[in-house]
Structure formats: structure tokens, C-alpha cells
Design an enzyme around this catalytic site. Structure first.
Site, short mmCIF file in Angstrom:
data_model
loop_
_atom_site.label_atom_id
_atom_site.label_comp_id
_atom_site.label_asym_id
_atom_site.label_seq_id
_atom_site.Cartn_x
_atom_site.Cartn_y
_atom_site.Cartn_z
N LYS A 164 23.40 -3.26 8.87
CA LYS A 164 22.85 -4.59 8.56
C LYS A 164 21.69 -4.91 9.50
O LYS A 164 21.88 -5.10 10.69
CB LYS A 164 23.93 -5.67 8.74
N GLU A 167 25.61 -3.73 22.75
CA GLU A 167 24.36 -3.70 23.52
C GLU A 167 23.83 -5.13 23.50
O GLU A 167 23.36 -5.60 22.46
CB GLU A 167 23.35 -2.75 22.89
N CYS A 176 15.48 -6.36 25.47
CA CYS A 176 16.69 -6.55 26.27
C CYS A 176 16.51 -5.98 27.67
O CYS A 176 17.16 -6.42 28.60
CB CYS A 176 17.87 -5.90 25.57
N GLU A 204 18.44 -15.34 29.90
CA GLU A 204 17.51 -14.46 29.19
C GLU A 204 16.56 -15.31 28.36
O GLU A 204 17.00 -16.01 27.45
CB GLU A 204 18.29 -13.51 28.29
P1 NAD Z 1 21.90 -12.21 17.48
O1 NAD Z 1 23.12 -11.99 18.30
O2 NAD Z 1 21.59 -13.58 17.02
O3 NAD Z 1 21.93 -11.30 16.18
C1 NAD Z 1 22.09 -9.90 16.22
C2 NAD Z 1 22.63 -9.42 14.90
O4 NAD Z 1 23.94 -9.94 14.73
C3 NAD Z 1 21.83 -9.88 13.69
O5 NAD Z 1 21.78 -8.85 12.73
C4 NAD Z 1 22.66 -11.03 13.16
O6 NAD Z 1 22.50 -11.26 11.78
C5 NAD Z 1 24.06 -10.54 13.46
N1 NAD Z 1 25.09 -11.60 13.51
C6 NAD Z 1 24.91 -12.91 13.76
N2 NAD Z 1 26.09 -13.57 13.70
C7 NAD Z 1 27.04 -12.64 13.43
C8 NAD Z 1 28.45 -12.68 13.25
N3 NAD Z 1 29.12 -13.82 13.36
N4 NAD Z 1 29.12 -11.54 13.00
C9 NAD Z 1 28.44 -10.36 12.92
N5 NAD Z 1 27.10 -10.25 13.06
C10 NAD Z 1 26.41 -11.37 13.31
O7 NAD Z 1 20.70 -11.60 18.35
P2 NAD Z 1 19.16 -11.56 18.00
O8 NAD Z 1 18.62 -12.92 18.28
O9 NAD Z 1 18.90 -10.94 16.67
O10 NAD Z 1 18.63 -10.52 19.11
C11 NAD Z 1 18.31 -10.90 20.38
C12 NAD Z 1 19.38 -10.48 21.36
O11 NAD Z 1 19.67 -9.09 21.26
C13 NAD Z 1 18.95 -10.67 22.80
O12 NAD Z 1 19.98 -11.28 23.54
C14 NAD Z 1 18.73 -9.26 23.30
O13 NAD Z 1 18.86 -9.08 24.67
C15 NAD Z 1 19.73 -8.50 22.55
N6 NAD Z 1 19.38 -7.08 22.51
C16 NAD Z 1 20.10 -6.18 23.24
C17 NAD Z 1 19.76 -4.84 23.25
C18 NAD Z 1 20.51 -3.82 24.04
O14 NAD Z 1 20.39 -2.65 23.71
N7 NAD Z 1 21.27 -4.19 25.05
C19 NAD Z 1 18.69 -4.41 22.48
C20 NAD Z 1 17.97 -5.35 21.77
C21 NAD Z 1 18.34 -6.68 21.77
#
Ligand code: NAD
Length: 451
Positions: free
Chosen positions: A153, A228, A262, A353
Site C-alpha cells: 500500500k 521504520e 527519516c 521530528e
Molecule cells: P504516516 O504514519 O502518516 O503514514 C505512513 C503509511 O501508513 C501511509 O501509507 C498511511 O496511509 C499508512 N497508515 C496511516 N494510518 C494507518 C493505519 N491506521 N493502519 C495502517 N496504515 C496506516 O507517515 P507519513 O506521514 O506518510 O510519513 C512520514 C513519517 O514516516 C515520518 O515520521 C518519517 O520519519 C517516517 N519515515 C521513516 C522511515 C524509516 O525508514 N525509519 C523512512 C521514511 C519515513
């Protein structure tokens, strides 16, 4: 339900994408269950060949994938080309795994004992919007290599490159249904990966808040989960460092992908004796950081992903002490100039962050203070250490509680080395020599030799 995609550099809507329902998600998962059986039964060499073909098809489409990312995510074209090529490299690397997933023969009395690395079955991968292609590939390539099917997804805002990769997998000859990309809402499709009994493992990359919920749901289903999550990584500059090099490289370490990374080194910790000198060197480096049209190959930083996100990022400047800023274009895109703020350890900007091009600079006194400050956030993903003292580099890199550290450089991701976070930055590791094995569970079989 559908989502309207907006070009972040112009603010202009350009495409509608349908979002899947729970019923549609279930139907795709059912097809993945069927496809996985045949895939796992193939000879390891045949799975390796199929992944190499997939890699070649991706290589042939690097430019197309990169252009899609420029429009959908606002990534500079030079970065987007690197990201698309990286997907092919991760596939090629993973193609080496099927023939190397050896088990063990363990000495026992009365027979023979061997272990097998069995695939989970169907793996669900949930991807954020900041690096849509690369993060997807870190999950799907090793998961497929280990004999799993994948349902993936993408984030609601950035589905285009993942959808195209799903098509390219079919063009490359991967079986129908084996690697399925399902655009959808997190609360619908993402949650279904968590609750569906046939999705046997979940990889989640995203915010710590959502990741914690995903992990709790997976615990209820007794599903393994890789998380992650966010970061607030420190770039530690000691007074014995090559200051010019440290200052010249600091903007790239935090402003790459407009800070929506991240691993962004969003705190610069500088030894007090060189603090003023470092800031003097940092200012021209920030001003030279090229922010502009993502289609221009010389651009180093594009816009933020959305207007909402830009509002969130700018809210961090409300109570911040801004030292200096770089430049950004005007217009309707979601632009934000790179910003350097001076901070104290307890400040919100030093703890949370931001996920934008804002870096907090904090002074420290000595080595112990540097390690204490580096560890003084909930996160533990990445970090950098600038020093010419080898012993200090060893001590500090062992003292900082982060999963991915880099000395006199800002490297975070090499697909053949492990990647992942400690503390609130995550659970489990991706990439590296054991990536495919992480998508298996060990089966132990004893064969009695008694007649
Ligand atoms: P997010 O947590 O809002 O969303 C991430 C994904 O989760 C999206 O596909 C979203 O649709 C899905 N999602 C949302 N609610 C959900 C639920 N209830 N159940 C299952 N899936 C759900 O994050 P974002 O805003 O898309 O991304 C930014 C964040 O990602 C930042 O905090 C960043 O640090 C982190 N990030 C971490 C890494 C890493 O490798 N550690 C890499 C990239 C981004």
C-alpha cells in the site's frame, strides 16, 4: 473514493486515483495467497531469474519512474533518477538471495536435524510518502526473494511510482497476483493488512504514532512486524574535526528531500569551542543550497509534499530563534526555504521530528556531553560524527543509541548494509546481507535414522 494528486511544485491537481475498499483489498489478498504457493514451489534459480528480469525492466524505465516522482512528489530529477535506479539495484541484490537461503545441519543423536527458511506467505508492506519507490523496494524485493507474495500500500499522496512498479513486475513476467500494489487509505487498506489472517507479516514505514498502532494490531494477530519510524538524528561536530568539510556537508545531510527524510540530521551538535566558527562556515553553505524547479538537473531541493505539511513545518518556527535561512522560489508550490535555528536541548525544535528543511544547532561541552545530548530524544535512527580522533569516533559511535551511524560522512542507506532504528525509531532491520532471511521463519526438522 478517490484521491486528487497535486504537483507539489506548482500546486496544480493532475490526476485522480481510486482508493481500494476492504472488499477489494480482500480479493487481492486472496489472489496473492494463490500466487504465493506457485512462487514458493519454483526452483530457487527460477525465482532469482524472475527478480533479475524485474530489475532489468525497472532499469529500462528509470527515466519514466523518475519523471513520475518529480510530478507526484516534487523530488529533484537527479534524486528521482537515483531512486529509480536504486530500486533496480535492490532487486538485483535480492535476486542473489533465493539460492543463498541456506539452512543448517545441526548435529544430533539418532538421526539428522536440518533447518529450512520458510516464507511467511503473504507480506503486507505499508509505505510513506517521502521516498515512495525506494522504501517500497526495501520491502518487496527481499520479501519476494524469500518466496513470499507481497501486497503493497503506497501512501495516499504518492501512489504513482508504486503502481507503475506493479505493472513493470507483470511486464517482467512475475506471476499475476504475486506483487500487488493497492492504493488506499491507511485506515482501510493498511489496517486490513494488520487484521487479515492471510497477511502473515507486516512491514510498516511511517510515523511513530501510526507505527505504534500498527504494532499493537499485529500483536493481537501474533504477526511479526518491522517498523521504520521517525527520527531526530544528530550530526555531532567535535573541535578536532575538519570544520570546513563538516559545514559544507551539513546542508545536504538535513535538507535533502526538503528534510522529509527519516534520517535527516536535523540537530547539529557543535563543540562550544568551535560553535561560532562552525556557524560562520555553515551560513554560506546553506545559502548556496539550490532550491528550485525539480525538473532542473542542477536543483538540490524541491518543494514540500503538500500545503498542509508546509503549514505544519512552518509552525515550528513560531517560537524558534532563526539564525539564518537559504532561499526558495515563490508561487503556488509548497516551497519552504532551508532554515537554521539556534536551540536549547528541551526546545520543541530540538526534540520533535519536523520533517522539513529546518535544522536546530546546539552547543555541547565535551565528549560525554555530546553523547548525552545525541541520546536526548525519543528517537534513535541515524547520526553522524565529525572528528579526526579515531578513538573518539569509536567511543562515540558505540555510545550513541542509533541504528545507522556515519563517521566523517552522512551515509545512511547502502542496500547491502543493514538499516533501521532504535528506541522510538523502530523495530527490526531492513536491507543488508540478511534482508531476505528476515522474511522467513525457521523450520526445524529431525529425521530419525532408526529402521
Ligand atoms: P504516516 O504514519 O502518516 O503514514 C505512513 C503509511 O501508513 C501511509 O501509507 C498511511 O496511509 C499508512 N497508515 C496511516 N494510518 C494507518 C493505519 N491506521 N493502519 C495502517 N496504515 C496506516 O507517515 P507519513 O506521514 O506518510 O510519513 C512520514 C513519517 O514516516 C515520518 O515520521 C518519517 O520519519 C517516517 N519515515 C521513516 C522511515 C524509516 O525508514 N525509519 C523512512 C521514511 C519515513
Amino acid at each position: 473514493m478517490s484521491v486528487t494528486l497535486i504537483d507539489p511544485s506548482t500546486g496544480v491537481p493532475f490526476r485522480e486515483v481510486q482508493l481500494a475498499s476492504v472488499e477489494e483489498t480482500d480479493a487481492v489478498i486472496a489472489r496473492a495467497v494463490a500466487a504465493q504457493r506457485g512462487w514458493a514451489a519454483l526452483a530457487p534459480g527460477a525465482r532469482a531469474d524472475a527478480l533479475r528480469s524485474f530489475a532489468r525492466v525497472v532499469e529500462d524505465h528509470v527515466e519514466e519512474l523518475a519523471q513520475l516522482e518529480v510530478q507526484n512528489s516534487g523530488h529533484p530529477i537527479s534524486s528521482a533518477r537515483w531512486e529509480a535506479a536504486h530500486v533496480a539495484q535492490v532487486l538485483n541484490f535480492s535476486a542473489g538471495a533465493p539460492e543463498r537461503l541456506s539452512g543448517q545441519q545441526i548435529p544430533v543423536a539418532g538421526g539428522m536435524n536440518v533447518t529450512f527458511h520458510e516464507p511467511y506467505g503473504v507480506v503486507g508492506i505499508i509505505v510513506p510518502w517521502n521516498f515512495p519507490m525506494t522504501i517500497a523496494s526495501w520491502g518487496f524485493a527481499p520479501a519476494l526473494a524469500a518466496g513470499n507474495a507481497v501486497v503493497l500500500k503506497p501512501a495516499e499522496l504518492t501512489p504513482l511510482t508504486a503502481l507503475r512498479l506493479g505493472e513493470l513486475a507483470l511486464e517482467a513476467g512475475l506471476p499475476e497476483g504475486l506483487f500487488a500494489v493497492i492504493p488506499g487509505a491507511g485506515a482501510v487498506v493498511g489496517q486490513r493488512f494488520v487484521t487479515h489472517p492471510d497477511v502473515r507479516a507486516v512491514v510498516f514505514t511511517g510515523s511513530t504514532r501510526v507505527g505504534t498502532e500498527v504494532a499493537a494490531g499485529c500483536a493481537r494477530m501474533l504477526k511479526p512486524v518491522t517498523l521504520e519510524l521517525g527520527g531526530k538524528s544528530a550530526n555531532i561536530v567535535f573541535d578536532d574535526a575538519d570544520l570546513a568539510k563538516a559545514a559544507a556537508s551539513a546542508p545536504g545531510a538535513v535538507f535533502d528531500n526538503a528534510g522529509q527524510d527519516c534520517c535527516a540530521r536535523s540537530r547539529i551538535l557543535v563543540q562550544r569551542s568551535v560553535y561560532d566558527r562552525f556557524l560562520e562556515l555553515l551560513e554560506p553553505a546553506v545559502q548556496a543550497w539550490r532550491v528550485g524547479d525539480p525538473k532542473d538537473p542542477s536543483t538540490e531541493m524541491g518543494p514540500l509534499i503538500s500545503a498542509t505539511h508546509r503549514d505544519r513545518v512552518s509552525s515550528y518556527l513560531d517560537d524558534a530563534r532563526v539564525a539564518f535561512r537559504g532561499s526558495a522560489p515563490g508561487g503556488e508550490g509548497f516551497w519552504f526555504a532551508p532554515t537554521v535555528v539556534l536551540a536549547d536541548p528541551g526546545d520543541r525544535i530540538a526534540q520533535e521530528e519536523v520533517f522539513g528543511p529546518v535544522v536546530a544547532v546546539l552547543p555541547f561541552e565535551d565528549e560525554a556531553d555530546a553523547v548525552r545530548l545525541a541520546n536526548d530524544t525519543a528517537y534513535g535512527l541515524a547520526g553522524s560524527i565529525f572528528t579526526e580522533n579515531l578513538g573518539r569516533a569509536v567511543r562515540v559511535s558505540r555510545g550513541v543509541r542509533s541504528g545507522v551511524l556515519s563517521v566523517n560522512s552522512h551515509s545512511s542507506v547502502r542496500y547491502w548494509t543493514p538499516f533501521g532504528g532504535m528506541k522510538a525509531s523502530g523495530l527490526g532491520r531492513e536491507l543488508g546481507p540478511d534482508a531476505a532471511e528476515h522474511f522467513t521463519e525457521t523450520k526445524n526438522v529431525f529425521f530419525a535414522d532408526a529402521p
